[in-house]
Design a protein around this motif. Structure first.
Motif, mmCIF file in Angstrom:
data_model
loop_
_atom_site.group_PDB
_atom_site.id
_atom_site.type_symbol
_atom_site.label_atom_id
_atom_site.label_comp_id
_atom_site.label_asym_id
_atom_site.label_seq_id
_atom_site.Cartn_x
_atom_site.Cartn_y
_atom_site.Cartn_z
ATOM 1 N N MET A 110 0.816 -1.305 0.113
ATOM 2 C CA MET A 110 0.093 0.031 0.029
ATOM 3 C C MET A 110 0.834 1.257 -0.141
ATOM 4 O O MET A 110 2.180 1.403 0.508
ATOM 5 C CB MET A 110 -0.929 -0.017 1.172
ATOM 6 C CG MET A 110 -1.676 1.090 1.442
ATOM 7 S SD MET A 110 -3.263 0.638 2.092
ATOM 8 C CE MET A 110 -3.944 2.198 2.502
ATOM 9 N N SER A 111 0.385 2.293 -0.862
ATOM 10 C CA SER A 111 1.271 3.424 -0.821
ATOM 11 C C SER A 111 0.880 4.271 0.361
ATOM 12 O O SER A 111 0.298 3.979 1.273
ATOM 13 C CB SER A 111 0.767 4.284 -1.883
ATOM 14 O OG SER A 111 -0.316 4.919 -1.729
ATOM 15 N N SER A 112 1.859 5.498 0.653
ATOM 16 C CA SER A 112 1.802 6.371 1.673
ATOM 17 C C SER A 112 0.772 7.383 1.563
ATOM 18 O O SER A 112 0.831 8.451 2.079
ATOM 19 C CB SER A 112 3.051 6.771 2.220
ATOM 20 O OG SER A 112 3.818 7.446 0.938
ATOM 21 N N ARG A 113 -0.166 7.430 0.367
ATOM 22 C CA ARG A 113 -0.948 8.301 0.133
ATOM 23 C C ARG A 113 -2.049 8.595 1.243
ATOM 24 O O ARG A 113 -2.701 7.616 1.606
ATOM 25 C CB ARG A 113 -1.722 8.265 -1.439
ATOM 26 C CG ARG A 113 -0.668 8.162 -2.566
ATOM 27 C CD ARG A 113 -1.499 8.436 -3.781
ATOM 28 N NE ARG A 113 -2.048 7.159 -4.177
ATOM 29 C CZ ARG A 113 -1.359 6.325 -5.347
ATOM 30 N NH1 ARG A 113 -0.403 6.985 -6.018
ATOM 31 N NH2 ARG A 113 -1.652 5.247 -5.743
ATOM 32 N N THR A 114 -2.489 9.835 1.141
ATOM 33 C CA THR A 114 -3.595 10.012 2.171
ATOM 34 C C THR A 114 -4.827 9.879 1.332
ATOM 35 O O THR A 114 -5.105 9.727 0.260
ATOM 36 C CB THR A 114 -3.583 11.697 2.620
ATOM 37 O OG1 THR A 114 -3.759 12.345 1.452
ATOM 38 C CG2 THR A 114 -2.141 11.924 3.435
ATOM 39 N N PRO A 115 -6.112 9.654 2.172
ATOM 40 C CA PRO A 115 -7.360 9.684 1.427
ATOM 41 C C PRO A 115 -7.524 10.642 0.507
ATOM 42 O O PRO A 115 -8.063 10.674 -0.429
ATOM 43 C CB PRO A 115 -8.336 9.648 2.566
ATOM 44 C CG PRO A 115 -7.577 8.949 3.562
ATOM 45 C CD PRO A 115 -6.202 9.467 3.696
ATOM 46 N N ILE A 152 -8.465 4.072 -6.165
ATOM 47 C CA ILE A 152 -9.943 3.845 -5.408
ATOM 48 C C ILE A 152 -9.727 2.320 -4.724
ATOM 49 O O ILE A 152 -10.259 2.489 -3.660
ATOM 50 C CB ILE A 152 -10.813 3.500 -6.818
ATOM 51 C CG1 ILE A 152 -11.211 4.890 -7.372
ATOM 52 C CG2 ILE A 152 -12.168 2.766 -6.454
ATOM 53 C CD1 ILE A 152 -11.966 4.896 -8.671
ATOM 54 N N ARG A 153 -8.768 1.574 -5.174
ATOM 55 C CA ARG A 153 -8.589 0.122 -4.422
ATOM 56 C C ARG A 153 -8.000 0.737 -3.151
ATOM 57 O O ARG A 153 -8.207 0.130 -2.031
ATOM 58 C CB ARG A 153 -7.626 -0.754 -5.127
ATOM 59 C CG ARG A 153 -8.214 -1.295 -6.125
ATOM 60 C CD ARG A 153 -7.372 -2.507 -6.839
ATOM 61 N NE ARG A 153 -6.071 -1.887 -7.253
ATOM 62 C CZ ARG A 153 -5.872 -1.660 -8.399
ATOM 63 N NH1 ARG A 153 -6.938 -1.426 -9.417
ATOM 64 N NH2 ARG A 153 -4.658 -1.208 -8.768
ATOM 65 N N GLU A 154 -6.987 1.737 -3.000
ATOM 66 C CA GLU A 154 -6.529 2.171 -1.818
ATOM 67 C C GLU A 154 -7.638 2.649 -0.808
ATOM 68 O O GLU A 154 -7.555 2.378 0.558
ATOM 69 C CB GLU A 154 -5.425 3.239 -2.095
ATOM 70 C CG GLU A 154 -4.172 2.510 -2.605
ATOM 71 C CD GLU A 154 -3.184 3.674 -2.780
ATOM 72 O OE1 GLU A 154 -2.935 4.458 -1.708
ATOM 73 O OE2 GLU A 154 -2.358 3.706 -3.765
ATOM 74 N N LEU A 155 -8.522 3.351 -1.143
ATOM 75 C CA LEU A 155 -9.554 3.862 -0.613
ATOM 76 C C LEU A 155 -10.370 2.926 -0.023
ATOM 77 O O LEU A 155 -10.812 2.883 1.321
ATOM 78 C CB LEU A 155 -10.404 4.745 -1.324
ATOM 79 C CG LEU A 155 -9.867 6.290 -1.665
ATOM 80 C CD1 LEU A 155 -10.883 6.781 -2.648
ATOM 81 C CD2 LEU A 155 -9.709 6.988 -0.486
ATOM 82 N N LYS A 156 -10.674 1.645 -0.751
ATOM 83 C CA LYS A 156 -11.402 0.627 -0.371
ATOM 84 C C LYS A 156 -10.525 -0.139 0.948
ATOM 85 O O LYS A 156 -11.328 -0.577 2.020
ATOM 86 C CB LYS A 156 -11.517 -0.307 -1.436
ATOM 87 C CG LYS A 156 -12.410 -1.796 -1.103
ATOM 88 C CD LYS A 156 -12.571 -2.538 -2.102
ATOM 89 C CE LYS A 156 -13.132 -3.874 -1.419
ATOM 90 N NZ LYS A 156 -13.392 -5.012 -2.663
ATOM 91 N N THR A 157 -9.437 -0.361 0.531
ATOM 92 C CA THR A 157 -8.420 -1.142 1.684
ATOM 93 C C THR A 157 -8.544 -0.105 2.880
ATOM 94 O O THR A 157 -8.467 -0.877 4.064
ATOM 95 C CB THR A 157 -6.960 -0.992 1.129
ATOM 96 O OG1 THR A 157 -6.898 -1.956 -0.355
ATOM 97 C CG2 THR A 157 -6.134 -1.963 2.071
ATOM 98 N N ALA A 158 -8.524 1.068 3.104
ATOM 99 C CA ALA A 158 -8.405 1.785 3.962
ATOM 100 C C ALA A 158 -10.036 2.119 4.661
ATOM 101 O O ALA A 158 -10.141 2.901 5.533
ATOM 102 C CB ALA A 158 -7.691 3.318 3.820
ATOM 103 N N ASN A 159 -10.909 1.729 3.997
ATOM 104 C CA ASN A 159 -12.323 1.807 4.544
ATOM 105 C C ASN A 159 -12.696 3.153 4.505
ATOM 106 O O ASN A 159 -13.396 3.471 5.517
ATOM 107 C CB ASN A 159 -12.646 1.150 6.056
ATOM 108 C CG ASN A 159 -12.487 -0.401 5.696
ATOM 109 O OD1 ASN A 159 -12.866 -1.096 5.026
ATOM 110 N ND2 ASN A 159 -11.960 -0.806 6.805
#
Length: 96
Positions: free
Chosen positions: A1-6, A27-34
């Motif tokens: 996972m990257s270090s990007r903020t929401p 979008i996948r990162e947002l899903k992973t981070a709920n």
């Protein structure tokens, strides 16, 4: 996972100059981070391509985001196929 903020993920998903892989990855990162609220905002965002709106909608179909998905369905109609998909996904999540 990257270090990007929401917020950075949302910005990337909205960036028409970014490539498809990076936008979908955001979008996948947002899903992973709920990050359900951010995903719901992307679904409602009419200035991005439908494919990204659909990806964000599909990412909401989790037990963690069911309330955000329910709000999308109940708050007001999403147009066409997007609205139908939202209702179907909500029914699937509620059945689980």
């Amino acid at each position: 996972m990257s270090s990007r903020t929401p917020a950075e993920c949302v910005d990337l998903a909205l960036d028409e100059g970014a490539d498809e892989e990076n936008r979908a990855g955001a979008i996948r990162e947002l899903k992973t981070a709920n990050e359900c609220d951010e995903l719901a905002a992307l679904v409602r965002e009419e200035r991005i391509a439908d494919q990204y709106r659909h990806q964000a909608l599909e990412a909401l179909a989790t037990p963690q985001c069911d309330s955000a998905l329910r709000k999308l369905v109940n708050k007001g109609p999403l147009e066409g196929a997007l609205g139908e998909e939202a209702e179907e996904l909500l029914a699937t999540v509620e059945d689980d």
